[in-house]
Design a protein around this motif. Structure first.
Motif, short mmCIF file in Angstrom:
data_model
loop_
_atom_site.label_atom_id
_atom_site.label_comp_id
_atom_site.label_asym_id
_atom_site.label_seq_id
_atom_site.Cartn_x
_atom_site.Cartn_y
_atom_site.Cartn_z
N GLN A 287 -4.03 3.30 -2.93
CA GLN A 287 -3.67 2.62 -1.70
C GLN A 287 -4.57 1.41 -1.48
OE1 GLN A 287 -2.88 4.98 1.88
NE2 GLN A 287 -3.49 6.76 0.66
N LEU A 288 -4.09 0.48 -0.68
CA LEU A 288 -4.93 -0.61 -0.19
C LEU A 288 -5.49 -0.15 1.15
CD1 LEU A 288 -2.69 -3.73 -0.85
CD2 LEU A 288 -4.83 -3.16 -1.98
N SER B 149 0.82 -1.20 0.00
CA SER B 149 0.00 0.00 0.00
C SER B 149 0.86 1.26 0.00
CB SER B 149 -0.93 0.01 1.21
OG SER B 149 -1.75 1.15 1.20
#
Length: 115
Positions: free
Chosen positions: A54-55, A15
């Motif tokens: 992003q995660l 991420s």
């Protein structure tokens, strides 16, 4: 064998890597898609959302994914850690069957720049 915590750390690092990306990688990472990563050796699945580069919302559940995510990865914990750590190239992992990636054709075309 990689631990659950090492795998979670690898996903958090992924991420951070995506958030710091530029150019074509940044565009590919900007998808808004659900994501699952099933770790066959640990018998669990991490799920989250790929959004804004992003995660987010990473959670873990035992067993295979309960729902079909837009992007689905299947691998082992060791291979996940090696992929994120840069010691296992994605093309090698995918070509040798150590990583399975399932997504729509359109998503695969966008994700190819991440590889």
């Amino acid at each position: 064998m990689a631990t659950i915590e090492e795998c979670r750390t690898a996903l958090e690092q992924l991420s951070r890597n995506l958030a710091a990306a530029n150019g074509d990688v940044q565009k590919a990472a900007a998808l808004d898609r659900s994501l699952s990563c099933h770790l066959t050796d640990l018998g669990l699945t991490f799920t989250g959302r790929l959004a804004g580069g992003q995660l987010t919302g990473i959670t873990e559940t035992p067993g295979p994914p309960a729902a079909k995510a837009d992007i689905r990865l299947t691998t082992t914990g060791d291979d996940l850690v090696a992929l994120v750590g840069g010691t296992l190239p994605f093309p090698t992992a995918w070509a040798t069957g150590r990583l399975k990636l399932d997504a729509s054709f359109r998503d695969l075309l966008r994700l190819r720049t991440l590889l």
